[in-house]
Design a protein around this motif. Structure first.
Motif, PDB file in Angstrom:
ATOM      1  N   UNK A  60       0.964  -1.240   0.090  1.00 37.26           N
ATOM      2  CA  UNK A  60      -0.085   0.047   0.008  1.00 37.26           C
ATOM      3  C   UNK A  60       0.713   1.308   0.092  1.00 37.26           C
ATOM      4  N   UNK A  61       2.076   1.275   0.624  1.00 35.72           N
ATOM      5  CA  UNK A  61       2.658   2.619   0.764  1.00 35.72           C
ATOM      6  C   UNK A  61       3.518   2.609  -0.239  1.00 35.72           C
ATOM      7  N   UNK A  62       3.949   3.762  -0.744  1.00 36.28           N
ATOM      8  CA  UNK A  62       4.766   4.426  -1.917  1.00 36.28           C
ATOM      9  C   UNK A  62       6.317   4.105  -1.384  1.00 36.28           C
ATOM     10  N   UNK A  63       7.200   4.174  -2.215  1.00 38.14           N
ATOM     11  CA  UNK A  63       8.619   4.352  -1.775  1.00 38.14           C
ATOM     12  C   UNK A  63       8.933   5.352  -0.930  1.00 38.14           C
ATOM     13  N   UNK A  67      10.906   3.900   6.741  1.00 34.03           N
ATOM     14  CA  UNK A  67      10.729   2.369   7.177  1.00 34.03           C
ATOM     15  C   UNK A  67      10.026   2.253   8.529  1.00 34.03           C
ATOM     16  N   UNK A  68      10.209   3.345   9.224  1.00 35.03           N
ATOM     17  CA  UNK A  68       9.360   3.185  10.688  1.00 35.03           C
ATOM     18  C   UNK A  68       7.950   3.193  10.073  1.00 35.03           C
ATOM     19  N   UNK A  69       7.450   4.039   9.416  1.00 36.00           N
ATOM     20  CA  UNK A  69       6.052   4.088   8.804  1.00 36.00           C
ATOM     21  C   UNK A  69       5.474   2.583   8.443  1.00 36.00           C
ATOM     22  N   UNK A  70       6.195   2.121   7.515  1.00 36.35           N
ATOM     23  CA  UNK A  70       6.011   0.684   6.902  1.00 36.35           C
ATOM     24  C   UNK A  70       5.838  -0.393   8.107  1.00 36.35           C
TER      25      UNK A  70
END
Length: 352
Positions: A60-63, A67-70
């Protein structure tokens, strides 16, 4: 102090242990500690884990998401935060703001569940209308969390006492940069007022010959950067990122008509995140001098695009101040891109 009785180790091993039964989580910088303390609930920044894979979040998350948000979205989907009362996201950080909208949309579509997601919409532009907007945002969030003006005023007093404690801890920092990184993370992931009095500090360094280093730029995932500096004969004695030990700033004496206005004034005065209005070149030199640092490591992850614009000015300011600097832009959040090796070499070359 044994590991079993170490509050820092206890928090870092199980950061959600005290939050699952109706606690309040938060994500991003500039979420008011005063309001969290006034809520009467356990609280802490949602933790991340750099070692775990994030297959759901990666769908779902763009590049551009760090990393902490992922890691946080992955845990959210897995139900790690289901027992929380609510999670407050800050809009003063691009990643936390966008993560809020992704969580809300995934919840709306029934793809993931989890606690209520709230947003604190601070405006950091230094003008009267922005301050009024921020004061209204703090008042609205207080209402959403069931905190009245009297309780928030009590939260202000408790937060100011904590600020003075953190200032003292920063002043006592010595050679054990790893300890203080872990301490700062534990204070972020939990309510430090619940255990700060039982904290045992490491013994001061004997020789005083360590290379004192300021770590600037992005927030690292854990102590791996600090440990690399330490293994190379140095010590990180201060940081400038939004989750550093001094993130709460100092108490503010200016009087306001309501507690919400006081909190808003404190937040806008102490903001250092990507959307803060400040001279970052002057600030990094000042922080280095205050910490008596012999060198600076400017480590910026590739997702911190807003901070990257300030790198040329910060580099020039450090050079003018005769402060050796290692600049690592567009770095990997996990520091698996050769950054640790370069940091080690740099620290061994810089004279104490």
């Amino acid at each position: 102090m044994s590991v079993a009785n170490d509050p820092v180790d206890t928090v870092l091993r199980a950061p959600l242990a005290g939050l699952r039964a109706g606690g309040i989580g938060f994500v991003g910088a500039d979420v008011p500690i005063e309001l969290l303390l006034a809520s009467g609930r356990a609280f802490g920044h949602l933790p991340w884990d750099a070692a775990r894979a994030t297959p759901f979040a990666d769908q779902w998350l763009e590049s551009s998401f760090p990393g902490w948000a992922r890691s946080i979205l992955q845990q959210w989907h897995e139900g790690a935060f289901d027992g929380l009362h609510a999670v407050v996201f800050s809009r003063t950080d691009d990643a936390s703001q966008r993560l809020y909208y992704y969580v809300r949309e995934l919840q709306r579509r029934g793809i993931t569940k989890g606690p209520q997601a709230l947003v604190l919409d601070l405006a950091l532009v230094p003008r009267a209308s922005s301050f009024e907007h921020s004061a209204a945002a703090v008042a609205e969030l207080s209402q959403q969390l069931g905190v009245d003006d009297a309780a928030l005023r009590d939260g202000v007093e408790r937060a100011d006492a904590l600020r003075l404690t953190l200032k003292q801890l920063q002043q006592q920092r010595g050679a054990d940069g790893v300890f203080f990184e872990r301490l700062a993370r534990a204070m972020l992931w939990s309510d430090p007022a619940r255990w700060i009095d039982s904290l045992a500090l490491p013994a001061p360094a004997g020789s005083g010959a360590e290379r004192r280093v300021l770590l600037a730029g992005s927030a690292p995932p854990d102590e791996r950067l600090h440990r690399t500096v330490q293994d190379a004969g140095g010590s990180v004695v201060a940081e400038t990122h939004v989750h550093a030990l001094g993130r709460l700033g100092l108490p503010m004496a200016q009087a306001e008509s309501t507690a919400a206005r006081h909190v808003a004034r404190q937040l806008t005065a102490q903001a250092v995140g990507p959307r803060a209005f400040m001279d970052r070149a002057e600030w990094i030199v000042t922080r280095a001098r205050d910490a008596q640092a012999a060198a600076v490591i400017l480590w910026l992850t590739r997702e911190d695009e807003a901070l990257a614009w300030h790198v040329p000015a910060m580099r020039r300011a450090l050079q003018a101040a005769n402060l050796p600097a290692l600049v690592l832009p567009a770095a990997s959040w996990r520091a698996d891109d050769g950054a640790l090796e370069r940091i080690g070499e740099f620290c061994r070359e810089v004279a104490p």
